[in-house]
Design an enzyme around this catalytic site. Structure first.
Site, short mmCIF file in Angstrom:
data_model
loop_
_atom_site.label_atom_id
_atom_site.label_comp_id
_atom_site.label_asym_id
_atom_site.label_seq_id
_atom_site.Cartn_x
_atom_site.Cartn_y
_atom_site.Cartn_z
N SER A 261 3.81 -6.57 2.77
CA SER A 261 2.80 -5.74 3.44
C SER A 261 1.41 -6.00 2.87
CB SER A 261 3.22 -4.27 3.34
OG SER A 261 2.48 -3.47 4.22
N MET A 262 0.73 -4.98 2.34
CA MET A 262 -0.57 -5.23 1.73
C MET A 262 -0.43 -6.18 0.56
SD MET A 262 -3.47 -2.67 0.09
CE MET A 262 -2.65 -2.50 -1.51
N ASP B 47 9.21 -3.46 13.35
CA ASP B 47 8.43 -3.00 12.20
C ASP B 47 7.55 -1.85 12.69
OD1 ASP B 47 6.48 -2.65 10.18
OD2 ASP B 47 6.53 -4.76 9.63
N HIS C 270 10.23 -2.43 8.18
CA HIS C 270 9.08 -2.93 7.43
C HIS C 270 9.42 -3.32 5.99
CE1 HIS C 270 4.97 -3.59 6.35
NE2 HIS C 270 5.04 -2.72 5.37
N PHE D 15 0.82 -1.21 0.00
CA PHE D 15 0.00 0.00 0.00
C PHE D 15 0.86 1.25 0.00
CE2 PHE D 15 -2.74 3.04 2.50
CZ PHE D 15 -3.74 3.16 1.56
#
Length: 269
Positions: free
Chosen positions: A111-112, A212, A242, A43
């Site tokens: 992530s996303m 993170d 992250h 994202f």
């Protein structure tokens, strides 16, 4: 009440920098089998965060499809015009292309992007050999997320989440702002995914950064508690934040994900 930043026009990102990637399989490097890998960014990010991983996979002979998600790689304002269903559709299209052209397909994401790969595994697990995710987001401990359904109508965006990277000088070229309509759609998508995690039975390799600042421990807890996969492993990254795919642990991710892909796509004996 002080209204947060509403966002000035932002210069678009260089299209060449954020371009998608599509490479054919080289079965001579993969034991004669054509193996496809879907590579998905997260994202407010773009393929920059995943390109080194995608290029490593391509060099090993894997067909790679690395799409640019709708609303990404241009201006952050564009992201408020799309949502979770658009991103799911993009991932499904990339998967379908790989499935039509190869003997086996694996999905990898950050992530996303990891959440979207898990969504794919829940919906189309029969055509996936496995999933490898890095700091996937499926849940959050943040209480302010509950206000997004209302806040998205009042404020277009809040400060961004890009460049949570420990390695000096690394830059994912993500958006400087977090568009709230898109964020609200994303978190609604996560809620649906959490309910469907038990549908995931394919092998899953999960990398998680010990520190993170974007995705918290609730996502790890959800995966450990709800996945039905009998072949699930969580590995902790000690030297990355992250965006670990651009961080100190990136070589480890590349090597260990390649071992995973080779194992789960091996021809039946």
């Amino acid at each position: 009440m002080r209204i947060p930043f509403r966002g000035a026009p932002a210069a678009p990102l260089d299209p060449a920098l954020v371009a998608p990637m599509s490479t054919p399989a080289r079965p001579e490097l993969t034991g004669g089998r054509r193996i496809g890998v879907l590579v998905q960014h997260g994202f407010t990010g773009n393929p920059v965060s995943m390109r080194p991983w995608a290029e490593d996979l391509a060099s090993r002979g894997y067909a790679v499809e690395m799409p640019l998600l709708p609303g990404h790689g241009t201006r952050w304002q564009d992201l408020n015009r799309v949502g979770w269903s658009d991103w799911v559709a993009t991932v499904e299209a990339a998967h379908d292309k790989l499935a039509a052209e190869n003997d086996a397909v694996v999905a990898v994401g950050l992530s996303m992007g990891g959440a979207l790969c898990l969504r794919l595994a829940a919906d189309r697990g029969e055509s996936l050999a496995g999933v490898c995710v890095v700091n996937p987001a499926v849940d959050t401990l943040r209480k302010d997320v509950r206000a997004l359904p209302v806040l998205k109508h009042l404020v277009p965006a809040m400060p961004g989440i890009a460049n949570d990277i420990k390695k000096p000088g690394a830059d994912e070229h993500g958006y400087p702002m977090t568009p709230l309509k898109a964020a609200a759609s994303m978190f609604a998508g996560y809620a649906e995914l959490r309910r469907d995690l038990p549908r995931i039975t394919v092998p899953v390799l999960f990398f998680r950064s010990a520190e993170d600042h974007v995705v918290d421990i609730s996502s790890s807890r959800a995966l450990n508690a709800r996945l039905s996969s009998k072949d699930f492993e969580e590995r902790v990254l000690e030297d990355s934040y992250h965006v670990a795919t651009l961080d100190h642990d990136a070589p480890r991710i590349f090597a260990e994900s390649a071992e995973f892909i080779e194992r789960v796509t091996a021809a039946p004996k």
